[in-house]
Design a protein around this motif. Structure first.
Motif, mmCIF file in Angstrom:
data_model
loop_
_atom_site.group_PDB
_atom_site.id
_atom_site.type_symbol
_atom_site.label_atom_id
_atom_site.label_comp_id
_atom_site.label_asym_id
_atom_site.label_seq_id
_atom_site.Cartn_x
_atom_site.Cartn_y
_atom_site.Cartn_z
ATOM 1 N N SER A 60 68.300 -23.818 43.119
ATOM 2 C CA SER A 60 69.239 -23.530 44.212
ATOM 3 C C SER A 60 68.633 -23.764 45.588
ATOM 4 O O SER A 60 69.350 -23.696 46.594
ATOM 5 C CB SER A 60 69.732 -22.080 44.112
ATOM 6 O OG SER A 60 68.694 -21.154 44.435
ATOM 7 N N GLN A 61 67.323 -24.027 45.662
ATOM 8 C CA GLN A 61 66.666 -24.209 46.949
ATOM 9 C C GLN A 61 66.693 -25.671 47.378
ATOM 10 O O GLN A 61 66.448 -26.568 46.578
ATOM 11 C CB GLN A 61 65.212 -23.714 46.883
ATOM 12 C CG GLN A 61 65.066 -22.285 46.403
ATOM 13 C CD GLN A 61 65.913 -21.313 47.179
ATOM 14 O OE1 GLN A 61 65.899 -21.307 48.420
ATOM 15 N NE2 GLN A 61 66.663 -20.478 46.470
ATOM 16 N N ALA A 62 66.983 -25.896 48.647
ATOM 17 C CA ALA A 62 67.060 -27.261 49.171
ATOM 18 C C ALA A 62 65.687 -27.886 49.352
ATOM 19 O O ALA A 62 65.531 -29.103 49.228
ATOM 20 C CB ALA A 62 67.812 -27.259 50.501
ATOM 21 N N GLU A 63 64.680 -27.064 49.661
ATOM 22 C CA GLU A 63 63.334 -27.604 49.876
ATOM 23 C C GLU A 63 62.840 -28.245 48.589
ATOM 24 O O GLU A 63 62.894 -27.633 47.515
ATOM 25 C CB GLU A 63 62.390 -26.490 50.325
ATOM 26 C CG GLU A 63 61.052 -27.006 50.817
ATOM 27 C CD GLU A 63 60.262 -25.944 51.573
ATOM 28 O OE1 GLU A 63 59.038 -25.971 51.511
ATOM 29 O OE2 GLU A 63 60.907 -25.091 52.232
ATOM 30 N N PRO A 64 62.333 -29.483 48.654
ATOM 31 C CA PRO A 64 62.030 -30.214 47.421
ATOM 32 C C PRO A 64 60.874 -29.643 46.615
ATOM 33 O O PRO A 64 60.901 -29.677 45.383
ATOM 34 C CB PRO A 64 61.724 -31.628 47.912
ATOM 35 C CG PRO A 64 61.366 -31.480 49.351
ATOM 36 C CD PRO A 64 62.173 -30.318 49.851
ATOM 37 N N ARG A 65 59.834 -29.123 47.304
ATOM 38 C CA ARG A 65 58.677 -28.616 46.575
ATOM 39 C C ARG A 65 58.326 -27.231 47.097
ATOM 40 O O ARG A 65 58.312 -26.997 48.315
ATOM 41 C CB ARG A 65 57.487 -29.571 46.682
ATOM 42 C CG ARG A 65 57.780 -30.950 46.097
ATOM 43 C CD ARG A 65 56.567 -31.854 46.149
ATOM 44 N NE ARG A 65 55.532 -31.423 45.220
ATOM 45 C CZ ARG A 65 54.224 -31.388 45.500
ATOM 46 N NH1 ARG A 65 53.809 -31.737 46.708
ATOM 47 N NH2 ARG A 65 53.353 -31.017 44.604
#
Length: 269
Positions: A60-65
């Protein structure tokens, strides 16, 4: 961004002092509040349900890593979820989550097969745990009198009392409190602890470097040992004064130690 996973029986909000410290340092922090309490992600024999709950949070998180940080049970879940989403992992910091391996893992396997985990693990204590009090004051008095909780930072203990309890539905006066983290679920988690984590990680590498912070007085570290953990982390192990629950005893030091490890792991990539 830090994706944090809590220890068994302690809701994520109990770690609020750590979260605030990491946020003050520029990290976003997200966490599952209570593993094991969502019927969509039940406690099962190999913690698949709880792992999928953490994977869903990662997805659910947009940050890729992301940085995964886990305390005790949360460290195991972080490794299990990282094996499912290695491409999303920048690195992992385990807080007193020693890896069971060898004959000790075999002992756990036999105990699970024989239905004896309540005798071998803390599950038997959990199921008998007192979980109700007439009000918040009595709840605080109960825990503050216990040696284990007396070592906690006062702010963490206050968070545990206020956010780790809820109105007791059986108390019609409206002042009663009960633990949000239900003892029967705590016991079931202890009874189903994964014992083949080393084999799992061989098939599903976590995708990023792993570091481990151990409590100098951790009974769990003494019981399990650090041989498998040393191999997993390639020697990335540091020590924090305190017990298995050092994040609650020394929250400010824990904040700094995790941030230091994140910086070191980032420099390796």
């Amino acid at each position: 961004m830090i994706v944090f996973s809590h220890a068994n029986s302690y809701s994520a909000t109990t770690y609020r002092q750590l979260f605030e410290g990491w946020r003050a340092a520029g990290q976003e922090v997200v966490a599952v509040e209570h593993f094991g309490h969502d019927e969509r992600f039940p406690v099962d024999r190999s913690w698949r349900g709880m792992t999928q709950q953490l994977v869903a949070l990662i997805d659910s998180q947009a940050e890729p890593r992301l940085w995964l940080v886990g305390h005790s049970m949360g460290g195991y879940l972080s490794l299990l979820a990282a094996g499912q989403r290695p491409g999303r992992v920048r690195g992992i910091v385990l807080l007193d989550s020693p890896i069971v391996y060898g004959w000790k893992a075999g002992l756990v396997s036999m105990a699970k097969a024989a239905g004896q985990m309540r005798r071998l693990s803390p599950a038997g204590v959990a199921i008998r745990r007192r979980d109700r009090w007439p009000n918040l004051v009595e709840a605080h008095r109960h825990f503050a009198a216990k040696p284990m909780f007396a070592r906690w930072h006062p702010a963490v203990l206050n968070d545990y009392i206020h956010f780790g309890t809820e109105q007791d539905p059986a108390d019609h006066a409206g002042t009663g409190r009960r633990l949000k983290f239900r003892p029967e679920i705590e016991a079931e988690i202890y009874s189903t602890v994964p014992h083949r984590l080393v084999a799992y990680l061989r098939l599903h590498p976590p995708g990023g470097p792993v570091a481990f912070v151990a409590g100098t007085r951790s009974r769990e570290v003494r019981q399990v040992g650090l041989a498998a953990t040393h191999r997993l982390t390639q020697g990335r192990i540091s020590w924090m004064e305190g017990s298995h629950l050092f994040p609650f005893e020394r929250p400010e030091d824990t904040v700094r130690e995790v941030l230091d490890w994140i910086a070191r792991l980032e420099s390796e990539s």
